[in-house]
Design a protein around this motif. Structure first.
Motif, PDB file in Angstrom:
ATOM      1  N   MET A 129      47.292  21.926  32.168  1.00 15.93           N
ATOM      2  CA  MET A 129      47.539  22.759  33.347  1.00 15.93           C
ATOM      3  C   MET A 129      48.847  22.378  34.036  1.00 15.93           C
ATOM      4  SD  MET A 129      43.818  23.703  34.977  1.00 15.93           S
ATOM      5  CE  MET A 129      43.142  22.060  35.085  1.00 15.93           C
ATOM      6  N   GLU A 130      49.160  21.085  34.042  1.00 21.13           N
ATOM      7  CA  GLU A 130      50.422  20.660  34.657  1.00 21.13           C
ATOM      8  C   GLU A 130      51.613  21.094  33.806  1.00 21.13           C
ATOM      9  OE1 GLU A 130      52.666  16.602  36.254  1.00 21.13           O
ATOM     10  OE2 GLU A 130      50.681  16.473  35.327  1.00 21.13           O
ATOM     11  N   ARG A 131      51.514  20.923  32.508  1.00 21.20           N
ATOM     12  CA  ARG A 131      52.625  21.257  31.610  1.00 21.20           C
ATOM     13  C   ARG A 131      52.961  22.741  31.667  1.00 21.20           C
ATOM     14  NH1 ARG A 131      52.660  20.348  24.999  1.00 21.20           N
ATOM     15  NH2 ARG A 131      54.586  21.528  24.584  1.00 21.20           N
ATOM     16  N   TYR A 132      51.931  23.575  31.747  1.00 18.66           N
ATOM     17  CA  TYR A 132      52.146  25.019  31.702  1.00 18.66           C
ATOM     18  C   TYR A 132      52.007  25.687  33.072  1.00 18.66           C
ATOM     19  CZ  TYR A 132      52.179  24.487  26.677  1.00 18.66           C
ATOM     20  OH  TYR A 132      52.500  24.106  25.398  1.00 18.66           O
ATOM     21  N   ASP A 133      51.896  24.873  34.119  1.00 11.17           N
ATOM     22  CA  ASP A 133      51.840  25.378  35.489  1.00 11.17           C
ATOM     23  C   ASP A 133      50.793  26.486  35.619  1.00 11.17           C
ATOM     24  OD1 ASP A 133      52.475  25.631  38.174  1.00 11.17           O
ATOM     25  OD2 ASP A 133      54.080  27.089  37.799  1.00 11.17           O
ATOM     26  N   CYS A 134      49.581  26.173  35.217  1.00 11.89           N
ATOM     27  CA  CYS A 134      48.502  27.162  35.296  1.00 11.89           C
ATOM     28  C   CYS A 134      47.287  26.542  35.978  1.00 11.89           C
ATOM     29  CB  CYS A 134      48.132  27.669  33.898  1.00 11.89           C
ATOM     30  SG  CYS A 134      47.623  26.371  32.743  1.00 11.89           S
ATOM     31  N   HIS A 135      46.374  27.381  36.395  1.00  8.11           N
ATOM     32  CA  HIS A 135      45.160  26.915  37.041  1.00  8.11           C
ATOM     33  C   HIS A 135      44.061  27.954  36.818  1.00  8.11           C
ATOM     34  CE1 HIS A 135      47.125  29.520  40.015  1.00  8.11           C
ATOM     35  NE2 HIS A 135      45.926  29.752  40.500  1.00  8.11           N
ATOM     36  N   GLN A 136      42.850  27.600  37.167  1.00  4.97           N
ATOM     37  CA  GLN A 136      41.741  28.537  37.033  1.00  4.97           C
ATOM     38  C   GLN A 136      41.871  29.642  38.081  1.00  4.97           C
ATOM     39  OE1 GLN A 136      38.111  26.298  37.295  1.00  4.97           O
ATOM     40  NE2 GLN A 136      38.466  25.194  35.390  1.00  4.97           N
ATOM     41  N   VAL A 137      41.854  30.874  37.625  1.00  6.69           N
ATOM     42  CA  VAL A 137      41.953  32.029  38.533  1.00  6.69           C
ATOM     43  C   VAL A 137      40.598  32.735  38.525  1.00  6.69           C
ATOM     44  CG1 VAL A 137      43.109  34.227  38.985  1.00  6.69           C
ATOM     45  CG2 VAL A 137      44.421  32.271  38.113  1.00  6.69           C
ATOM     46  N   HIS A 138      39.771  32.431  39.519  1.00  2.10           N
ATOM     47  CA  HIS A 138      38.418  32.988  39.565  1.00  2.10           C
ATOM     48  C   HIS A 138      38.370  34.287  40.371  1.00  2.10           C
ATOM     49  CE1 HIS A 138      36.500  29.777  37.381  1.00  2.10           C
ATOM     50  NE2 HIS A 138      37.163  28.898  38.112  1.00  2.10           N
ATOM     51  N   THR A 139      39.349  35.121  40.147  1.00  2.77           N
ATOM     52  CA  THR A 139      39.414  36.417  40.822  1.00  2.77           C
ATOM     53  C   THR A 139      38.850  37.495  39.912  1.00  2.77           C
ATOM     54  OG1 THR A 139      41.407  35.725  42.010  1.00  2.77           O
ATOM     55  CG2 THR A 139      40.948  38.098  41.913  1.00  2.77           C
ATOM     56  N   THR A 140      38.044  38.377  40.482  1.00  2.00           N
ATOM     57  CA  THR A 140      37.605  39.583  39.785  1.00  2.00           C
ATOM     58  C   THR A 140      38.523  40.710  40.239  1.00  2.00           C
ATOM     59  OG1 THR A 140      35.290  38.898  39.594  1.00  2.00           O
ATOM     60  CG2 THR A 140      35.738  41.259  39.531  1.00  2.00           C
ATOM     61  N   PHE A 141      39.226  41.312  39.296  1.00  2.00           N
ATOM     62  CA  PHE A 141      40.192  42.359  39.632  1.00  2.00           C
ATOM     63  C   PHE A 141      39.539  43.734  39.717  1.00  2.00           C
ATOM     64  CE2 PHE A 141      42.686  39.128  37.179  1.00  2.00           C
ATOM     65  CZ  PHE A 141      43.371  38.610  38.267  1.00  2.00           C
ATOM     66  N   ALA A 142      38.455  43.941  38.994  1.00  2.00           N
ATOM     67  CA  ALA A 142      37.752  45.227  39.036  1.00  2.00           C
ATOM     68  C   ALA A 142      36.341  45.047  38.516  1.00  2.00           C
ATOM     69  CB  ALA A 142      38.488  46.282  38.208  1.00  2.00           C
ATOM     70  N   ALA A 143      35.422  45.844  39.062  1.00  2.00           N
ATOM     71  CA  ALA A 143      34.045  45.895  38.576  1.00  2.00           C
ATOM     72  C   ALA A 143      33.862  47.186  37.795  1.00  2.00           C
ATOM     73  CB  ALA A 143      33.073  45.847  39.755  1.00  2.00           C
ATOM     74  N   LEU A 144      33.096  47.110  36.727  1.00  2.00           N
ATOM     75  CA  LEU A 144      32.843  48.286  35.908  1.00  2.00           C
ATOM     76  C   LEU A 144      31.374  48.667  35.996  1.00  2.00           C
ATOM     77  CD1 LEU A 144      35.132  46.405  34.274  1.00  2.00           C
ATOM     78  CD2 LEU A 144      35.183  48.495  32.942  1.00  2.00           C
ATOM     79  N   GLY A 145      31.132  49.970  36.070  1.00  2.00           N
ATOM     80  CA  GLY A 145      29.778  50.469  36.191  1.00  2.00           C
ATOM     81  C   GLY A 145      29.114  50.680  34.841  1.00  2.00           C
ATOM     82  N   GLU A 146      27.954  51.323  34.870  1.00  2.00           N
ATOM     83  CA  GLU A 146      27.160  51.525  33.665  1.00  2.00           C
ATOM     84  C   GLU A 146      27.905  52.342  32.615  1.00  2.00           C
ATOM     85  OE1 GLU A 146      22.579  52.866  32.525  1.00  2.00           O
ATOM     86  OE2 GLU A 146      23.322  53.029  34.588  1.00  2.00           O
ATOM     87  N   ASP A 147      28.793  53.238  33.083  1.00  2.00           N
ATOM     88  CA  ASP A 147      29.585  54.045  32.151  1.00  2.00           C
ATOM     89  C   ASP A 147      30.815  53.299  31.643  1.00  2.00           C
ATOM     90  OD1 ASP A 147      31.075  53.985  34.455  1.00  2.00           O
ATOM     91  OD2 ASP A 147      31.226  56.165  34.689  1.00  2.00           O
ATOM     92  N   LEU A 148      30.947  52.032  32.032  1.00  2.00           N
ATOM     93  CA  LEU A 148      32.074  51.169  31.658  1.00  2.00           C
ATOM     94  C   LEU A 148      33.409  51.704  32.159  1.00  2.00           C
ATOM     95  CD1 LEU A 148      31.079  49.988  28.058  1.00  2.00           C
ATOM     96  CD2 LEU A 148      30.657  48.885  30.264  1.00  2.00           C
ATOM     97  N   GLU A 149      33.349  52.421  33.265  1.00  2.00           N
ATOM     98  CA  GLU A 149      34.553  52.858  33.962  1.00  2.00           C
ATOM     99  C   GLU A 149      34.758  51.959  35.173  1.00  2.00           C
ATOM    100  OE1 GLU A 149      36.734  55.210  33.145  1.00  2.00           O
ATOM    101  OE2 GLU A 149      35.646  55.789  31.330  1.00  2.00           O
TER     102      GLU A 149
END
Length: 204
Positions: A129-149
């Motif tokens: 994580m230090e070498r590649y300057d990354c971390h855990q991103v626990h964000t949900t960007f979108a929720a999908l419904g039963e129709d997978l939309e």
């Protein structure tokens, strides 16, 4: 890890439909877990997300070809830290958790019979994580419904839906709620509460 053949088939079907490059089945409610975002959300069929745990990842062919060389970064074989690197390399696109195909994680997490191995695994994760300057991103960007939309939700409405879907976690792990609010916080922050208070529905 326990899963039925039907669950595995459903995971691949949804992953193909949604054109996920990196995804994983959610963990069902009886599972041991390390990260709340890996647990099944009861109000979603799937989620576009910023993190997929290394435990049971599923790759598209193109993503696997791109990410395969990163396996050389782990000398312990556990690969902790790669699940923070992979989403960054994929620019946090085409990544998801499939709630309608949940599996059971049967073993406690984070415990090592060999203390030295545990230290090595965690140190390796820190180095990646230090070498590649990354971390855990626990964000949900979108929720999908039963129709997978994708559901058309404001940041606030998405957060409410997620909280409702993970409410079963709150009694035993109340910190999940503030973690969720922090992970879902918009770049500009939450809307300031008005001085006069929030008007009641239907008032003028």
């Amino acid at each position: 890890m326990f899963a039925t053949q039907a669950t595995i088939d459903r995971m691949f079907e949804v992953a193909e439909t949604l054109e996920f490059d990196l995804c994983a089945p959610a963990l069902n409610e009886a599972s041991y877990y390390a990260h709340f975002t890996t647990m099944r959300n009861r109000r979603c069929h799937a989620r576009r997300a910023g993190f997929v745990e290394i435990m049971v990842p599923c790759f598209s062919r193109s993503a696997l070809e791109r990410l395969l060389p990163t396996l050389d970064l782990t000398t312990t074989g556990w690969g902790w830290g790669l699940d923070s690197l992979w989403p960054k390399l994929l620019e946090y696109r085409g990544i998801g958790v499939i709630d309608c195909a949940a599996v059971l994680h049967t073993r406690p997490v984070g415990a090592f019979r060999d203390a030295e191995l545990g230290r090595a695994v965690r140190a390796e994760s820190d180095r990646i994580m230090e070498r590649y300057d990354c971390h855990q991103v626990h964000t949900t960007f979108a929720a999908l419904g039963e129709d997978l939309e994708d559901l058309a939700l404001s940041p606030e409405a998405l957060t409410v839906r997620l909280a409702a879907g993970w409410a079963y976690l709150f009694d035993n792990a109340p910190a999940v709620l503030p973690w969720l609010l922090d992970a879902q916080r918009p770049a500009a922050g939450w809307v300031d509460y008005p001085i006069a208070g929030s008007p009641a529905r239907g008032s003028t």
